[in-house]
Design an enzyme around this catalytic site. Sequence first.
Site, PDB file in Angstrom:
ATOM      1  N   ASP A  94      46.500  33.786  38.257  1.00 31.33           N
ATOM      2  CA  ASP A  94      46.507  34.707  38.817  1.00 31.33           C
ATOM      3  C   ASP A  94      46.228  35.024  40.957  1.00 31.33           C
ATOM      4  OD1 ASP A  94      44.897  35.287  36.030  1.00 31.33           O
ATOM      5  OD2 ASP A  94      43.046  34.314  36.629  1.00 31.33           O
ATOM      6  N   ASP A 155      47.487  38.202  30.492  1.00 37.07           N
ATOM      7  CA  ASP A 155      46.824  38.709  31.803  1.00 37.07           C
ATOM      8  C   ASP A 155      47.869  39.127  32.817  1.00 37.07           C
ATOM      9  OD1 ASP A 155      45.321  37.530  29.728  1.00 37.07           O
ATOM     10  OD2 ASP A 155      43.185  37.253  31.051  1.00 37.07           O
TER      11      ASP A 155
HETATM   12  N1  GLY Z   1      42.083  37.244  33.226  1.00 38.02           N
HETATM   13  C1  GLY Z   1      40.599  37.063  32.703  1.00 38.02           C
HETATM   14  C2  GLY Z   1      40.114  38.440  32.303  1.00 38.02           C
HETATM   15  O1  GLY Z   1      40.843  39.585  31.858  1.00 38.02           O
HETATM   16  O2  GLY Z   1      39.031  38.192  31.120  1.00 38.02           O
END
Ligand code: GLY
Length: 373
Positions: A94, A155
Site C-alpha cells: 500500500d 487493490d
Molecule cells: N485496500 C484495502 C481496502 O480497499 O479495504
Amino acid sequence: MNDKIWLEQISEKIKKKMLPVTERTKGKVPYTTKDGVFDDRYAIDDCWWTNGFWGGIMWQMFHATGKEVYRETAQWLEEKMDVNLMSSKGMDHDSGFKWLPTAVVNYRLHGNTESKNRAMLAADNLAGRFNPVGKFIRAWNDDGDASKAGWAIIDCMMNLPLLYWAYEETKDPRYMHIATMHADTVMEHFVRADGSVKHICEFNPLTGEYIKSQGGQGYAHGSSWTRGQGWALYGFTISYMHTKDKKYLNCAKRVANYFIANIPEDGLIPVDFRQPEEPRRLDTTAAALAACGLIELANHLVETDKKIYLNAAMKILRALDEHCCNWFLDTDNILEKGCAAYHFKVQEQAIIYGDYYFIEAIWKLTNQELFIW
Ligand code: GLY
C-alpha cells in the site's frame, strides 16, 4: 437541477465544510468518525494503509482554494509518516496509497527533495515486493512464516502509479517492468471473463503457479467486491495512462462495463454485487472510487463512448449526494455508509478514502483536480 449547477453547488459545499473540519482536525490523522468527530488513526497505527488519504484531501483542497492551512497540514502529515518509512513491518503493497497523495504531490508541486527521497524509498520498497517467478507484487506481510508470500490483491493496481512515477523520475525501466508485469498478471488471473474481478489470488511463491482465489473483503469466494472492482477499473485506466498500452484501457473498459451493468436503479452501490438482497449493505467508498475511475476512463475514450461512462459516474455521485452525504458543518465526514469489509461487524461508517475519492470525482468534473496517481 442540471448537472453543471449541481456540481457547482457540491463544489461550494465541499469548500465550505472542509475549512472548519481541517482546523479542528489539526494534530490528527483521520480514518473514521465517532459521533461525527474524526478519530486519530495514527495514534492507533502509525503505519495504517489509509494514513496518506488525509494528505490527499489536503492537497486537493489546497489546489482548489490556495489556502495555506491545507498545504501546512499536508506537509505535517508527510513528515509524521516517516515513522512508517522506518518500519519494515509497516511497509507493504500500500505504499502508493501512502506516499503518492503526500510526498509525490509535494515533490511535483514544490520540487521538495526530502519529499522525493521519501517517495523513492517507498517506491524501492514496493518494487522489492515483486516475485519474479509469479510476476506479482506481494500483498501484506506475515509473522515471518511466509504464509502470505504468495498472496496478491486487486487493490495493488492503485499502488502501481508509485512505480510509474519512479520510472518517469529516474528513467530506470525496472520500475516500469515490475508495474506492467504485475498488471499483466492481474489481467490474466484476477479479471474474470464477465469483467468482474477477484479480490485475493494465491500463487505458489516458489514456482509462481496460480493456486486459488479468495473472497477477501467481499461477500464470498466467487463474488464481486465493489471496491475491488473500483480498484481494478481505476487502476487499469491509470496503467493505460502511464504506458499507453491499449490492453489496459480495454481491460478497464471491460471492468467498467460490468460495473455499470450492475448499478442498481437508485444508483446506490452495494458492498458486493453478488451479496444477498437482504440486508442491503452499501459501500459509499466503492461508489466514489468507481465514479473517479469512470470519469478518468471517459477522458481516454472517443466522444461517442465518453457519455456512457460519464453518465454512470453522475448517477452514482448524485445518488451519494441525495442519500449519503452529510453537509452539516459540525460533522467531520462528508460520506456516510462506507464499509471496510462485507463481514465486518461495523457497517455504515464514514471512511476517509470515501471522502477523498468523492472530492476527487467532483474536482475532476469541475476542472479543479490535482491528478496524483
Ligand atoms: N485496500 C484495502 C481496502 O480497499 O479495504
